[in-house]
Design a protein around this motif. Structure first.
Motif, PDB file in Angstrom:
ATOM      1  N   PHE A 157      16.098  12.155   9.351  1.00 58.43           N
ATOM      2  CA  PHE A 157      15.706  11.027  10.184  1.00 58.43           C
ATOM      3  C   PHE A 157      14.223  10.703   9.971  1.00 58.43           C
ATOM      4  O   PHE A 157      13.840   9.532   9.879  1.00 58.43           O
ATOM      5  N   GLY A 158      13.390  11.732   9.873  1.00 52.13           N
ATOM      6  CA  GLY A 158      11.959  11.526   9.619  1.00 52.13           C
ATOM      7  C   GLY A 158      11.719  10.849   8.284  1.00 52.13           C
ATOM      8  O   GLY A 158      10.864   9.967   8.154  1.00 52.13           O
ATOM      9  N   LYS A 159      12.493  11.248   7.291  1.00 51.56           N
ATOM     10  CA  LYS A 159      12.375  10.654   5.953  1.00 51.56           C
ATOM     11  C   LYS A 159      12.684   9.161   5.996  1.00 51.56           C
ATOM     12  O   LYS A 159      11.971   8.354   5.395  1.00 51.56           O
ATOM     13  N   VAL A 160      13.712   8.794   6.734  1.00 51.52           N
ATOM     14  CA  VAL A 160      14.070   7.376   6.859  1.00 51.52           C
ATOM     15  C   VAL A 160      12.913   6.595   7.488  1.00 51.52           C
ATOM     16  O   VAL A 160      12.532   5.523   7.007  1.00 51.52           O
ATOM     17  N   GLY A 161      12.347   7.131   8.554  1.00 55.47           N
ATOM     18  CA  GLY A 161      11.228   6.470   9.223  1.00 55.47           C
ATOM     19  C   GLY A 161      10.020   6.306   8.316  1.00 55.47           C
ATOM     20  O   GLY A 161       9.377   5.250   8.288  1.00 55.47           O
ATOM     21  N   LEU A 162       9.703   7.352   7.561  1.00 51.25           N
ATOM     22  CA  LEU A 162       8.557   7.289   6.660  1.00 51.25           C
ATOM     23  C   LEU A 162       8.806   6.334   5.500  1.00 51.25           C
ATOM     24  O   LEU A 162       7.902   5.609   5.075  1.00 51.25           O
ATOM     25  N   LEU A 163      10.024   6.307   5.000  1.00 51.13           N
ATOM     26  CA  LEU A 163      10.349   5.353   3.936  1.00 51.13           C
ATOM     27  C   LEU A 163      10.240   3.912   4.433  1.00 51.13           C
ATOM     28  O   LEU A 163       9.842   3.019   3.684  1.00 51.13           O
ATOM     29  N   GLN A 164      10.542   3.693   5.699  1.00 52.55           N
ATOM     30  CA  GLN A 164      10.372   2.361   6.274  1.00 52.55           C
ATOM     31  C   GLN A 164       8.892   1.980   6.318  1.00 52.55           C
ATOM     32  O   GLN A 164       8.537   0.825   6.087  1.00 52.55           O
ATOM     33  N   GLU A 165       8.040   2.944   6.610  1.00 48.51           N
ATOM     34  CA  GLU A 165       6.587   2.689   6.596  1.00 48.51           C
ATOM     35  C   GLU A 165       6.126   2.337   5.183  1.00 48.51           C
ATOM     36  O   GLU A 165       5.348   1.407   4.986  1.00 48.51           O
ATOM     37  N   VAL A 166       6.599   3.080   4.204  1.00 44.82           N
ATOM     38  CA  VAL A 166       6.242   2.817   2.808  1.00 44.82           C
ATOM     39  C   VAL A 166       6.721   1.420   2.405  1.00 44.82           C
ATOM     40  O   VAL A 166       5.994   0.673   1.734  1.00 44.82           O
ATOM     41  N   ALA A 167       7.912   1.055   2.840  1.00 45.51           N
ATOM     42  CA  ALA A 167       8.487  -0.237   2.458  1.00 45.51           C
ATOM     43  C   ALA A 167       7.681  -1.422   2.980  1.00 45.51           C
ATOM     44  O   ALA A 167       7.716  -2.502   2.388  1.00 45.51           O
ATOM     45  N   LYS A 168       6.925  -1.234   4.038  1.00 46.37           N
ATOM     46  CA  LYS A 168       6.117  -2.327   4.584  1.00 46.37           C
ATOM     47  C   LYS A 168       5.045  -2.786   3.599  1.00 46.37           C
ATOM     48  O   LYS A 168       4.574  -3.917   3.684  1.00 46.37           O
ATOM     49  N   ALA A 169       4.678  -1.932   2.678  1.00 44.15           N
ATOM     50  CA  ALA A 169       3.642  -2.283   1.701  1.00 44.15           C
ATOM     51  C   ALA A 169       4.184  -3.173   0.591  1.00 44.15           C
ATOM     52  O   ALA A 169       3.401  -3.726  -0.185  1.00 44.15           O
ATOM     53  N   LYS A 170       5.475  -3.354   0.504  1.00 42.67           N
ATOM     54  CA  LYS A 170       6.059  -4.122  -0.597  1.00 42.67           C
ATOM     55  C   LYS A 170       5.728  -5.602  -0.529  1.00 42.67           C
ATOM     56  O   LYS A 170       5.869  -6.312  -1.520  1.00 42.67           O
ATOM     57  N   LYS A 171       5.263  -6.080   0.611  1.00 43.16           N
ATOM     58  CA  LYS A 171       4.927  -7.500   0.752  1.00 43.16           C
ATOM     59  C   LYS A 171       3.764  -7.903  -0.154  1.00 43.16           C
ATOM     60  O   LYS A 171       3.646  -9.053  -0.534  1.00 43.16           O
ATOM     61  N   LYS A 172       2.913  -6.942  -0.450  1.00 44.09           N
ATOM     62  CA  LYS A 172       1.768  -7.190  -1.328  1.00 44.09           C
ATOM     63  C   LYS A 172       1.872  -6.235  -2.513  1.00 44.09           C
ATOM     64  O   LYS A 172       1.664  -5.025  -2.357  1.00 44.09           O
ATOM     65  N   PRO A 173       2.190  -6.758  -3.697  1.00 42.72           N
ATOM     66  CA  PRO A 173       2.395  -5.889  -4.865  1.00 42.72           C
ATOM     67  C   PRO A 173       1.216  -4.956  -5.166  1.00 42.72           C
ATOM     68  O   PRO A 173       1.433  -3.809  -5.545  1.00 42.72           O
ATOM     69  N   ALA A 174      -0.001  -5.412  -4.972  1.00 40.96           N
ATOM     70  CA  ALA A 174      -1.157  -4.547  -5.243  1.00 40.96           C
ATOM     71  C   ALA A 174      -1.168  -3.352  -4.297  1.00 40.96           C
ATOM     72  O   ALA A 174      -1.469  -2.226  -4.701  1.00 40.96           O
ATOM     73  N   GLU A 175      -0.825  -3.597  -3.038  1.00 45.16           N
ATOM     74  CA  GLU A 175      -0.760  -2.501  -2.071  1.00 45.16           C
ATOM     75  C   GLU A 175       0.382  -1.548  -2.402  1.00 45.16           C
ATOM     76  O   GLU A 175       0.225  -0.331  -2.303  1.00 45.16           O
ATOM     77  N   ALA A 176       1.514  -2.089  -2.788  1.00 42.29           N
ATOM     78  CA  ALA A 176       2.661  -1.252  -3.119  1.00 42.29           C
ATOM     79  C   ALA A 176       2.333  -0.321  -4.287  1.00 42.29           C
ATOM     80  O   ALA A 176       2.635   0.871  -4.232  1.00 42.29           O
ATOM     81  N   ARG A 177       1.710  -0.866  -5.323  1.00 38.76           N
ATOM     82  CA  ARG A 177       1.315  -0.028  -6.472  1.00 38.76           C
ATOM     83  C   ARG A 177       0.305   1.033  -6.040  1.00 38.76           C
ATOM     84  O   ARG A 177       0.380   2.184  -6.463  1.00 38.76           O
ATOM     85  N   ALA A 178      -0.627   0.640  -5.194  1.00 38.91           N
ATOM     86  CA  ALA A 178      -1.659   1.579  -4.740  1.00 38.91           C
ATOM     87  C   ALA A 178      -1.044   2.720  -3.917  1.00 38.91           C
ATOM     88  O   ALA A 178      -1.480   3.862  -4.049  1.00 38.91           O
ATOM     89  N   VAL A 179      -0.050   2.413  -3.116  1.00 39.26           N
ATOM     90  CA  VAL A 179       0.614   3.464  -2.328  1.00 39.26           C
ATOM     91  C   VAL A 179       1.262   4.478  -3.258  1.00 39.26           C
ATOM     92  O   VAL A 179       1.141   5.695  -3.053  1.00 39.26           O
ATOM     93  N   ILE A 180       1.918   4.001  -4.291  1.00 40.43           N
ATOM     94  CA  ILE A 180       2.534   4.906  -5.268  1.00 40.43           C
ATOM     95  C   ILE A 180       1.472   5.739  -5.963  1.00 40.43           C
ATOM     96  O   ILE A 180       1.627   6.944  -6.151  1.00 40.43           O
ATOM     97  N   GLN A 181       0.367   5.113  -6.324  1.00 38.73           N
ATOM     98  CA  GLN A 181      -0.701   5.829  -7.010  1.00 38.73           C
ATOM     99  C   GLN A 181      -1.334   6.881  -6.094  1.00 38.73           C
ATOM    100  O   GLN A 181      -1.644   7.977  -6.545  1.00 38.73           O
ATOM    101  N   ILE A 182      -1.499   6.562  -4.830  1.00 42.58           N
ATOM    102  CA  ILE A 182      -2.048   7.538  -3.871  1.00 42.58           C
ATOM    103  C   ILE A 182      -1.090   8.724  -3.775  1.00 42.58           C
ATOM    104  O   ILE A 182      -1.501   9.875  -3.781  1.00 42.58           O
ATOM    105  N   GLY A 183       0.196   8.438  -3.680  1.00 43.33           N
ATOM    106  CA  GLY A 183       1.208   9.504  -3.577  1.00 43.33           C
ATOM    107  C   GLY A 183       1.207  10.396  -4.787  1.00 43.33           C
ATOM    108  O   GLY A 183       1.330  11.594  -4.707  1.00 43.33           O
TER     109      GLY A 183
END
Length: 117
Positions: free
Chosen positions: A91-117
């Motif tokens: 359940f925690g994983k689902v919630g955290l993945l939803q937080e990660v998915a919020k960054a998809k609206k801005k491609p630069a942010e989405a790439r940066a989140v992956i790079q941070i990870g």
């Protein structure tokens, strides 16, 4: 060794790209998604070690892009993510993945989140 050299070069390139976009990475969605990603990576093997917590604390303190945010706030968000995973991993994983998915609206942010990870 050639593979190791390519990995190091790739990591350096990614960090350079992140720093170049530092001024564009100030949103709450990026902040939350980055810490959710760090929590997911820390718990990927099913356990959360003290060394993983220390590594994220070092990342928060040293990463130029994350310095756009208060370190204590980032640490709190990371710890909350870990708490969710510890309480109920699936359940925690689902919630955290939803937080990660919020960054998809801005491609630069989405790439940066992956790079941070």
């Amino acid at each position: 060794m050639a593979l190791w050299d390519r990995l190091k070069e790739s990591a350096t390139t990614m960090q350079t790209q992140l720093v170049a976009k530092k001024n564009d990475l100030k949103s709450g969605a990026f902040r939350d998604a980055s810490m959710a990603m760090c929590a997911l990576v820390a718990a990927a093997d099913g356990s959360i070690d003290a060394s993983e917590r220390r590594r994220v604390a070092q990342l928060i303190a040293s990463n130029e892009v994350l310095q756009n945010f208060l370190a204590a706030d980032l640490q709190r968000r990371f710890d909350e993510g870990l708490d969710k995973l510890a309480a109920d991993f699936d359940f925690g994983k689902v919630g955290l993945l939803q937080e990660v998915a919020k960054a998809k609206k801005k491609p630069a942010e989405a790439r940066a989140v992956i790079q941070i990870g």
